[in-house]
Design a protein around this motif. Structure first.
Motif, mmCIF file in Angstrom:
data_model
loop_
_atom_site.group_PDB
_atom_site.id
_atom_site.type_symbol
_atom_site.label_atom_id
_atom_site.label_comp_id
_atom_site.label_asym_id
_atom_site.label_seq_id
_atom_site.Cartn_x
_atom_site.Cartn_y
_atom_site.Cartn_z
ATOM 1 N N GLY A 89 -5.959 -0.223 -3.228
ATOM 2 C CA GLY A 89 -5.649 0.399 -1.946
ATOM 3 C C GLY A 89 -5.932 -0.474 -0.757
ATOM 4 O O GLY A 89 -6.157 0.008 0.357
ATOM 5 N N ALA A 90 -5.933 -1.803 -0.944
ATOM 6 C CA ALA A 90 -6.203 -2.729 0.157
ATOM 7 C C ALA A 90 -5.094 -3.758 0.219
ATOM 8 O O ALA A 90 -4.520 -4.146 -0.796
ATOM 9 C CB ALA A 90 -7.542 -3.428 -0.046
ATOM 10 N N ALA A 91 -4.799 -4.214 1.422
ATOM 11 C CA ALA A 91 -3.770 -5.238 1.584
ATOM 12 C C ALA A 91 -4.265 -6.547 0.987
ATOM 13 O O ALA A 91 -5.406 -6.947 1.217
ATOM 14 C CB ALA A 91 -3.433 -5.427 3.065
ATOM 15 N N TRP B 26 -3.656 -4.730 -7.355
ATOM 16 C CA TRP B 26 -3.941 -4.692 -5.919
ATOM 17 C C TRP B 26 -3.623 -3.320 -5.335
ATOM 18 O O TRP B 26 -4.365 -2.794 -4.513
ATOM 19 C CB TRP B 26 -3.126 -5.762 -5.191
ATOM 20 C CG TRP B 26 -3.823 -7.080 -5.084
ATOM 21 C CD1 TRP B 26 -3.563 -8.203 -5.803
ATOM 22 C CD2 TRP B 26 -4.903 -7.401 -4.211
ATOM 23 N NE1 TRP B 26 -4.412 -9.212 -5.430
ATOM 24 C CE2 TRP B 26 -5.245 -8.762 -4.447
ATOM 25 C CE3 TRP B 26 -5.620 -6.688 -3.253
ATOM 26 C CZ2 TRP B 26 -6.270 -9.404 -3.765
ATOM 27 C CZ3 TRP B 26 -6.634 -7.333 -2.560
ATOM 28 C CH2 TRP B 26 -6.954 -8.670 -2.815
ATOM 29 N N ARG B 27 -2.516 -2.742 -5.769
ATOM 30 C CA ARG B 27 -2.152 -1.416 -5.267
ATOM 31 C C ARG B 27 -3.212 -0.391 -5.636
ATOM 32 O O ARG B 27 -3.540 0.496 -4.838
ATOM 33 C CB ARG B 27 -0.779 -1.001 -5.786
ATOM 34 C CG ARG B 27 -0.368 0.396 -5.394
ATOM 35 C CD ARG B 27 1.094 0.670 -5.719
ATOM 36 N NE ARG B 27 1.976 0.162 -4.669
ATOM 37 C CZ ARG B 27 3.300 0.281 -4.679
ATOM 38 N NH1 ARG B 27 3.904 0.856 -5.707
ATOM 39 N NH2 ARG B 27 4.029 -0.186 -3.684
ATOM 40 N N GLU C 37 0.811 -1.221 0.000
ATOM 41 C CA GLU C 37 0.000 0.000 0.000
ATOM 42 C C GLU C 37 0.844 1.271 0.000
ATOM 43 O O GLU C 37 0.319 2.356 -0.233
ATOM 44 C CB GLU C 37 -0.935 -0.005 1.212
ATOM 45 C CG GLU C 37 -1.992 -1.089 1.164
ATOM 46 C CD GLU C 37 -2.864 -1.072 2.407
ATOM 47 O OE1 GLU C 37 -3.672 -0.133 2.556
ATOM 48 O OE2 GLU C 37 -2.731 -1.987 3.239
ATOM 49 N N ASP C 38 2.121 1.154 0.252
ATOM 50 C CA ASP C 38 3.009 2.323 0.245
ATOM 51 C C ASP C 38 3.332 2.692 -1.199
ATOM 52 O O ASP C 38 4.210 2.120 -1.831
ATOM 53 C CB ASP C 38 4.294 1.998 1.020
ATOM 54 C CG ASP C 38 5.263 3.168 1.079
ATOM 55 O OD1 ASP C 38 4.935 4.249 0.543
ATOM 56 O OD2 ASP C 38 6.353 3.002 1.659
ATOM 57 N N ARG C 39 2.624 3.668 -1.729
ATOM 58 C CA ARG C 39 2.773 4.033 -3.140
ATOM 59 C C ARG C 39 4.113 4.713 -3.418
ATOM 60 O O ARG C 39 4.489 4.879 -4.578
ATOM 61 C CB ARG C 39 1.612 4.935 -3.576
ATOM 62 C CG ARG C 39 0.269 4.223 -3.506
ATOM 63 C CD ARG C 39 -0.890 5.170 -3.835
ATOM 64 N NE ARG C 39 -2.160 4.492 -3.650
ATOM 65 C CZ ARG C 39 -2.774 3.763 -4.587
ATOM 66 N NH1 ARG C 39 -2.194 3.641 -5.783
ATOM 67 N NH2 ARG C 39 -3.916 3.177 -4.349
#
Length: 265
Positions: free
Chosen positions: A256-258, A252-253, A216-218
């Motif tokens: 925005g969810a694990a 997935w990124r 999630e760390d863009r």
């Protein structure tokens, strides 16, 4: 360091800073089973890798920074108040204001690094411990041996600890892990089989945990995340990810969810 009780006392009584560190590595699980501490040396450089092995999602930033801070203060106590490491490294991105970190460590702090840890010159670890007392060290070691043997991490836990800190180096193989544990690869596989698991299964589980923490760390490029997971190329990471989660890491990124692995059929 006094918070570590007899573990720190034993380290202080060892003959050299290297022996003190090795003592901490062997006994730290008595204080906290979730902290991974590994010392590696090559080409005159010593690296103390450190991380948390808690297999649960969420950020570990605060815990990691606190743990690295404690290790730094411990090394400074061993090496003297004027000692400075070559660098202090964190895998997470930098805060908006880094003055607190600079003031704490007094040296170059690297963020978005491939590891959490402290680097210094290997020769610094040869320094004799000023409080070394072999007889006291022997007595403390014997006192700890009872609870240490009873509470020693299982073979699986020891392998997990090493995988955590070796993945990003690109040298996380069964041979290397077995060598760290003092036996050969065949023995490693036999011991893991007794626990109903394999080396590749443990690697996959830990990769999945790191993905859940970091995807999630863009600000972290997927190529860099791939390297931290020990993949030789982004394409290899993407194939592994799609097989486990059913979508590409970029998809997935975007959600925005694990990610969570698909159920096995």
């Amino acid at each position: 360091p006094s918070n570590l009780g007899l573990i720190a006392l034993l380290a202080r009584e060892e003959a050299s800073v290297r022996a003190a560190l090795q003592s901490l590595i062997r006994t730290l699980y008595l204080h906290n089973e979730g902290i991974v501490l590994v010392l590696e040396e090559a080409n005159g450089i010593a690296v103390v890798h450190e991380d948390f092995i808690a297999l649960a999602g969420g950020s570990m930033r605060q815990a990691v920074e606190l743990s690295i801070g404690v290790t730094f203060r411990m090394l400074r106590e061993f090496l003297g108040p004027a000692w400075q490491p070559s660098s202090v490294c964190f895998t997470h991105h930098a805060p908006r204001d880094t003055r607190l970190h600079a003031g704490m460590f007094g040296t170059r702090v690297q963020f978005n690094s491939i590891l959490n840890g402290i680097t210094c010159r290997s020769h610094e670890l040869e320094r004799a411990m000023p409080s070394a007392d072999p007889e006291s060290a022997r007595m403390v070691r014997e006192y700890l041996i009872g609870p240490a043997s009873a509470a020693r991490p299982s073979d699986v836990a020891q392998v997990q600890r090493l995988i955590w800190n070796l993945l990003a180096t690109g040298r996380c193989t069964a041979d290397v892990v077995a060598r760290h544990l003092g036996f050969d690869r065949r023995t490693l596989h036999r011991r893991l089989e007794r626990h109903g698991t394999t080396f590749s299964t443990l690697v996959d589980e830990i990769r999945a945990e790191i993905v859940q923490r970091r995807l999630e760390d863009r600000e972290l490029p997927l190529g860099e995340l791939s390297t931290r997971l020990g993949f030789s190329a982004l394409s290899a990471f993407s194939r592994w990810f799609a097989a486990r989660y059913g979508k590409s890491p970029s998809a997935w990124r975007a959600r925005g969810a694990a990610p969570r692995a698909r159920a096995h059929r």
